[in-house]
Design an enzyme around this catalytic site. Structure first.
Site, mmCIF file in Angstrom:
data_model
loop_
_atom_site.group_PDB
_atom_site.id
_atom_site.type_symbol
_atom_site.label_atom_id
_atom_site.label_comp_id
_atom_site.label_asym_id
_atom_site.label_seq_id
_atom_site.Cartn_x
_atom_site.Cartn_y
_atom_site.Cartn_z
ATOM 1 N N ASP A 108 -15.825 -28.345 2.762
ATOM 2 C CA ASP A 108 -14.749 -27.403 3.062
ATOM 3 C C ASP A 108 -15.316 -26.039 3.466
ATOM 4 O O ASP A 108 -16.285 -25.552 2.875
ATOM 5 C CB ASP A 108 -13.902 -27.262 1.783
ATOM 6 C CG ASP A 108 -12.585 -26.565 2.008
ATOM 7 O OD1 ASP A 108 -11.758 -27.080 2.784
ATOM 8 O OD2 ASP A 108 -12.377 -25.494 1.398
ATOM 9 N N ASP B 230 -14.220 -34.963 -0.167
ATOM 10 C CA ASP B 230 -14.143 -33.561 0.212
ATOM 11 C C ASP B 230 -14.891 -32.755 -0.850
ATOM 12 O O ASP B 230 -14.628 -32.909 -2.041
ATOM 13 C CB ASP B 230 -12.665 -33.150 0.218
ATOM 14 C CG ASP B 230 -12.304 -32.263 1.380
ATOM 15 O OD1 ASP B 230 -12.938 -31.207 1.514
ATOM 16 O OD2 ASP B 230 -11.389 -32.625 2.135
ATOM 17 N N GLU C 280 -16.815 -28.460 7.741
ATOM 18 C CA GLU C 280 -15.596 -27.902 8.342
ATOM 19 C C GLU C 280 -15.927 -26.505 8.838
ATOM 20 O O GLU C 280 -16.231 -25.615 8.045
ATOM 21 C CB GLU C 280 -14.451 -27.826 7.321
ATOM 22 C CG GLU C 280 -13.166 -27.382 8.002
ATOM 23 C CD GLU C 280 -12.191 -26.609 7.120
ATOM 24 O OE1 GLU C 280 -11.019 -26.469 7.503
ATOM 25 O OE2 GLU C 280 -12.599 -26.119 6.049
ATOM 26 N N HIS D 292 -5.104 -31.971 8.232
ATOM 27 C CA HIS D 292 -4.021 -31.544 7.352
ATOM 28 C C HIS D 292 -3.707 -30.049 7.448
ATOM 29 O O HIS D 292 -2.834 -29.567 6.746
ATOM 30 C CB HIS D 292 -4.400 -31.905 5.911
ATOM 31 C CG HIS D 292 -5.619 -31.161 5.455
ATOM 32 N ND1 HIS D 292 -6.864 -31.372 6.019
ATOM 33 C CD2 HIS D 292 -5.784 -30.184 4.542
ATOM 34 C CE1 HIS D 292 -7.734 -30.564 5.452
ATOM 35 N NE2 HIS D 292 -7.107 -29.833 4.557
ATOM 36 N N ASP D 293 -4.437 -29.327 8.280
ATOM 37 C CA ASP D 293 -4.202 -27.884 8.426
ATOM 38 C C ASP D 293 -3.537 -27.525 9.747
ATOM 39 O O ASP D 293 -3.226 -26.357 9.977
ATOM 40 C CB ASP D 293 -5.538 -27.115 8.346
ATOM 41 C CG ASP D 293 -6.200 -27.248 6.988
ATOM 42 O OD1 ASP D 293 -5.470 -27.304 5.973
ATOM 43 O OD2 ASP D 293 -7.441 -27.297 6.943
HETATM 44 C C1 GLC Z 1 -9.923 -25.709 4.273
HETATM 45 C C2 GLC Z 1 -8.938 -26.807 3.996
HETATM 46 C C3 GLC Z 1 -7.589 -26.207 3.763
HETATM 47 C C4 GLC Z 1 -7.672 -25.299 2.567
HETATM 48 C C5 GLC Z 1 -8.762 -24.257 2.756
HETATM 49 C C6 GLC Z 1 -9.083 -23.550 1.476
HETATM 50 O O1 GLC Z 1 -9.631 -25.053 5.454
HETATM 51 O O2 GLC Z 1 -8.950 -27.728 5.037
HETATM 52 O O3 GLC Z 1 -6.605 -27.185 3.571
HETATM 53 O O4 GLC Z 1 -6.443 -24.675 2.348
HETATM 54 O O5 GLC Z 1 -9.963 -24.837 3.186
HETATM 55 O O6 GLC Z 1 -9.763 -24.407 0.604
#
Ligand code: GLC
Length: 533
Positions: A202, A100, A265, A326-327
């Protein structure tokens, strides 16, 4: 097994949330050695790519998405040696490993930010987004933090605000500054030189903001149960045209190394998402497609989005699909355990790279977290909105022993109460389990040219059913029929068909012959290999 072609097109990606996969040193938190010890399980499952959520040095305000040193491993997860051992073992076993990368923001404990906030004329001041208060003393603009409250934090020492799209402990970097770009590119090179096969980047669509910092417009469709962030449309704070230049430069770094890749993402509608493939496909190899995560579980909506996505892809753009991360709430909680089996069929037979979230293959569900145990800042900051992400981040239950074999001490989040019954070991020995279904589906997909490389053709859909074909000249054609409801239904094929069931959600139809009319049970999905009469 078919292992030809470009790996990130043909292999299945498996996301590990390192805190919750396997604890090896009994501190209640998963770690790199734990992950290494479980690689044989992933091999057996049949996946080919492992993506690790952040493992870098972090104060853990956002559980690793707040990084204070991009090239150091957090001691909670292990050492650099542990990482090298894991990478080496993964490669030995034939896996690709992706990390990541969190380039949009650092931790407020990162040395860069410490320097930046030390004085207005520090050379790194412009590495972050600093602004004066408006003349009346108010915030620079109306941008909000995704995790609640304003996106600006006052720094009394230097008398300015800094911008943070997430927590105030996660200041946003200023990607318009070439020094920031160079610094992050060297972070990428550091890991690529070590041998990692790529990155999941991310919040890629957040990386550049409007240079005039204009106010975001009000969201006319905002409803009170939504996160406060959604009360405005992030028109100026995200998805700016200039982001594509940055993505292109990141891609150039990736391309300095043979056979590496980059996932973005990106939570955007399809029309905007596909721009992240970049001009001439020189952007992200896979801009994450979250349609199955964000849409209601309605076959009409899902079938139209599949068709829309297929049509919107640039000519060389490779599709991808995601059911969980995970979100987001777990698929088995969102649609129920029976429909989660239909979802598995869908994920593994659509055209494009599937990404599987750890534990979905055993039907893990969201685990209720008692108030005092909630740790996710998104949940803690907006307690009345039920937005905590902890329920989908709980430890993997490996067996029916203490703490599911995850750890010998109390884990950082509780396990599901049913772990003694539903765990990897019990499902392994149950021929009808979710695990058995995933394993069959993965084996079929990985050995079938048409399921990996074939065309996609929507055949029929209505308020209960979706059916489509996967076909490649010279190879078996597959017909997929999915019942998205709990009620029985009849599939009347619009074309003449004859075939044999290869996998079905109940795992009791394999080998049956079917033809034009197929009576389906509730929650039934079939993968059918078409044959000549
Ligand atoms: C992304 C991650 C998430 C995190 C956010 C801020 O959306 O997947 O878990 O809290 O970025 O870094």
């Amino acid at each position: 097994m078919e292992r030809n072609g470009i790996w990130w097109r043909s292999e299945i990606i498996y996301q590990i949330y390192p805190r919750s996969f396997q604890d090896s040193n009994n501190d209640g938190i998963g770690d790199l050695r734990g992950i290494k010890s479980r690689l044989p399980y992933l091999k057996d499952l049949g996946i080919g790519v492992v993506w690790l959520s952040p493992i870098f040095l972090s104060p853990m305000a956002d559980f690793g998405y707040d990084i204070s040193d991009y090239t150091a491993i957090d001691p909670k997860f292990g050492t650099l040696q542990d990482f090298d051992d894991l990478l080496n073992e993964a490669h030995q076993l034939g896996f690709k490993l992706i990390l990541d990368l969190v380039p949009n923001h650092t931790s407020d404990q990162h040395q860069w930010f410490k320097e930046s906030r030390s004085s207005r004329d520090n050379p790194k001041r412009d590495w972050y987004i600093w602004r004066d208060a408006k003349s009346d003393g108010s915030l620079p603009n109306n941008w909000l933090s995704v995790f609640g409250g304003p996106g600006w934090e006052w720094d009394s020492a230097t008398g300015q605000y800094y911008y943070h799209a997430f927590l105030k402990e996660q200041p946003d970097l200023n990607w318009r500054n070439p020094e920031v770009q160079r610094a992050m590119f060297s972070v990428m090179r550091y890991w690529l030189e070590r041998g990692v096969d790529g990155f999941r980047v991310d919040v890629m669509w957040h990386m550049i903001k409007d240079d005039m910092l204009r106010d975001n417009p009000v969201n006319p469709d905002y409803l009170p149960h939504m996160a406060t962030y959604d009360s405005f449309l992030p028109v100026y704070s995200t998805d700016q045209p200039e982001v594509h230049q940055v993505v292109r430069k990141m891609r150039d770094v990736i391309d300095e190394f043979p056979d590496r890749m980059m996932i973005g993402e990106i939570y955007l509608p399809i029309s905007k998402l596909v721009a992240y493939y970049g001009v001439d496909n020189k952007g992200a190899h896979l801009p994450f497609n979250f349609q199955l995560l964000t849409l209601p579980w309605d076959p009409r909506k899902i079938s139209s989005v599949i068709v829309e996505y297929e049509a919107a892809l640039p000519s060389e753009g490779w599709p991808n699909w995601v059911l969980g991360n995970h979100d987001q709430p777990r698929i088995a909680s969102r649609v129920g355990l029976q429909q989660a089996r239909v979802a598995a069929l869908l994920l593994l037979t659509l055209r494009g790279t599937p990404t599987l979230y750890y534990g979905d293959e055993i039907g893990m569900q969201d685990v209720p977290i008692p108030p005092g145990k909630i740790v996710d800042p998104q949940g803690l900051n907006m307690p009345d909105k039920n937005l905590t992400r902890d329920p989908a981040r709980t430890p993997m239950p490996w067996n029916n022993k203490l703490n599911g074999g995850f750890s010998e001490v109390e884990p950082w989040l509780p396990l599901d109460k049913n772990y003694t019954r539903l765990n990897v070991e019990s499902e392994y020995n149950d021929p009808h389990s979710m695990f058995a279904l995933y394993k069959k589906l993965i084996a079929l997909r990985q050995s079938s040219h048409a399921l990996i490389h074939g065309n996609f053709r929507m055949l029929y859909s209505d308020h209960q059913l979706i059916s489509y074909l996967r076909e490649a000249p010279g190879h078996s054609t597959f017909l997929i029929v999915l019942n998205f409801s709990h009620r029985t239904t009849l599939f009347r094929s619009p074309i003449e068909i004859h075939g044999v069931v290869e996998v079905d959600t109940y795992l009791d139809m394999i080998g049956s012959e079917v033809s034009n009319f197929i009576a389906l049970r509730g929650d039934e999905g079939l993968v059918i290999r078409l044959t000549d009469k």
